[in-house]
Scaffold this active site. Structure first.
Site, mmCIF file in Angstrom:
data_model
loop_
_atom_site.group_PDB
_atom_site.id
_atom_site.type_symbol
_atom_site.label_atom_id
_atom_site.label_comp_id
_atom_site.label_asym_id
_atom_site.label_seq_id
_atom_site.Cartn_x
_atom_site.Cartn_y
_atom_site.Cartn_z
ATOM 1 N N ASP A 189 0.841 -1.202 0.000
ATOM 2 C CA ASP A 189 0.000 0.000 0.000
ATOM 3 C C ASP A 189 0.875 1.250 0.000
ATOM 4 O O ASP A 189 0.566 2.239 0.659
ATOM 5 C CB ASP A 189 -0.931 -0.020 1.227
ATOM 6 C CG ASP A 189 -2.102 0.948 1.086
ATOM 7 O OD1 ASP A 189 -2.392 1.379 -0.051
ATOM 8 O OD2 ASP A 189 -2.727 1.297 2.113
ATOM 9 N N LYS A 192 2.652 3.141 -5.922
ATOM 10 C CA LYS A 192 2.132 2.112 -6.821
ATOM 11 C C LYS A 192 3.183 1.635 -7.829
ATOM 12 O O LYS A 192 3.155 0.474 -8.243
ATOM 13 C CB LYS A 192 0.879 2.619 -7.554
ATOM 14 C CG LYS A 192 -0.176 3.236 -6.622
ATOM 15 C CD LYS A 192 -0.463 2.395 -5.392
ATOM 16 C CE LYS A 192 -1.198 3.185 -4.338
ATOM 17 N NZ LYS A 192 -1.234 2.507 -3.021
ATOM 18 N N ASP A 217 -3.351 -3.039 -2.475
ATOM 19 C CA ASP A 217 -4.464 -2.093 -2.484
ATOM 20 C C ASP A 217 -4.364 -1.167 -3.703
ATOM 21 O O ASP A 217 -3.307 -1.049 -4.324
ATOM 22 C CB ASP A 217 -4.437 -1.260 -1.192
ATOM 23 C CG ASP A 217 -5.716 -0.469 -0.982
ATOM 24 O OD1 ASP A 217 -6.736 -0.777 -1.649
ATOM 25 O OD2 ASP A 217 -5.716 0.465 -0.164
ATOM 26 N N ASN A 218 -5.495 -0.521 -4.038
ATOM 27 C CA ASN A 218 -5.551 0.524 -5.078
ATOM 28 C C ASN A 218 -5.099 0.055 -6.452
ATOM 29 O O ASN A 218 -4.434 0.797 -7.179
ATOM 30 C CB ASN A 218 -4.702 1.734 -4.671
ATOM 31 C CG ASN A 218 -5.099 2.326 -3.334
ATOM 32 O OD1 ASN A 218 -4.275 2.414 -2.434
ATOM 33 N ND2 ASN A 218 -6.354 2.712 -3.179
ATOM 34 N N GLU A 247 -11.164 4.328 -0.785
ATOM 35 C CA GLU A 247 -11.466 4.659 0.598
ATOM 36 C C GLU A 247 -12.239 5.974 0.735
ATOM 37 O O GLU A 247 -11.862 7.001 0.190
ATOM 38 C CB GLU A 247 -10.176 4.741 1.431
ATOM 39 C CG GLU A 247 -9.030 5.493 0.787
ATOM 40 C CD GLU A 247 -8.114 4.613 -0.052
ATOM 41 O OE1 GLU A 247 -6.950 5.007 -0.210
ATOM 42 O OE2 GLU A 247 -8.559 3.558 -0.529
#
Length: 262
Positions: A189, A192, A217-218, A247
């Site tokens: 997280d 990226k 995540d993401n 989120e």
């Protein structure tokens, strides 16, 4: 005079329409939302209050959460970030996916890349069994200092070791300096564009064993296309995707689970 009033009313109407359109975009478009929250609103508030958003989040927790209660700390952060200022925690919705993954694995040794304010570190640590440990890596020294206070306030400091520095420097140190054999669970997280190279680095450093689980995540927003391309086309990983939302927003997002097959 009448013509001037009509022009003024038209200008006001156009401005209100633009404002309404921007509000809608903020709620549904991830890029517009991040521009507003991260580049406009946050900068203005930081200037006015002479402190960072992350410090405001910590202060809100210290004033409103219950010391030694991880769930209270998480709920207080979620309340602040959903009602006052958006922040890049994993959040309460995707947090459930994280919880279930940790509970299924029941790790003895876990690694988090990207501590930020300590929200997900608290979330993971509260589920760890006795004697288990979470190593959490944060590049930004200000975030690391705030996360340290957050983790201690939540009462999970005995299960968390916070490492400050770049992931590409810390990962190769895990075996010798921090006495890690292999990792049971890795939560990605952080930046990226580091997802793919750090996953490769974990393998090169022999930190993954058969059955080690990565959760990223993401993967849709902001997105990690190189990681997704690498992990889904790698026969050494078995992948699953968990659709969700960014989120504290309605923007589409997802998490990627990858089991290392050895």
């Amino acid at each position: 005079m009448l013509e001037s009033s009509s022009v003024l009313l038209f200008i006001v109407f156009v401005l209100l329409f633009i404002l309404l359109l921007f509000v809608v975009l903020i709620r549904t478009n991830g890029t517009a939302a991040l521009i507003w929250h991260e580049l406009i609103k946050e900068k203005i508030t930081n200037f006015i209050m002479n402190q960072s958003k992350e410090q405001r989040i910590l202060n809100f927790v210290l004033q409103n959460a219950v010391r030694g209660d991880p769930r209270s700390v998480m709920e207080t952060i979620d309340k602040y970030c959903s009602e006052k200022e958006w922040a890049m925690n994993v959040g309460d919705v995707k947090g459930v996916i994280l919880d279930k993954t940790v509970e299924e694995i029941n790790p003895s040794i876990a690694l988090e890349l990207g501590t930020y304010c300590g929200y997900s570190a608290v979330r993971i640590a509260r589920l760890l069994k006795a004697g288990a440990c979470l190593l959490t890596v944060e590049f930004n020294p200000e975030f690391a200092a705030i996360a340290k206070q957050m983790i201690e306030f939540a009462g999970v400091q005995d299960k968390v070791k916070l490492l400050q520095g770049p992931s590409e420097v810390i990962i190769p140190q895990l075996k010798k300096k921090y006495e890690v054999d292999t990792l049971d669970f890795v939560f990605l997280d952080h930046w990226k564009d580091r997802y793919a190279p750090d996953t490769i680095l974990l393998q090169e450093c022999s930190l993954l064993r058969k059955g080690s689980v990565l959760l990223a995540d993401n993967i849709i927003f902001p997105g990690a296309p190189e990681f997704i391309k690498y992990i889904r086309n790698n026969p050494r990983f078995q992948c699953s995707t968990y659709p969700s939302h960014l989120e504290y927003m309605k923007v589409q997002d997802a998490m990627e689970k990858a089991v290392f097959l050895g």
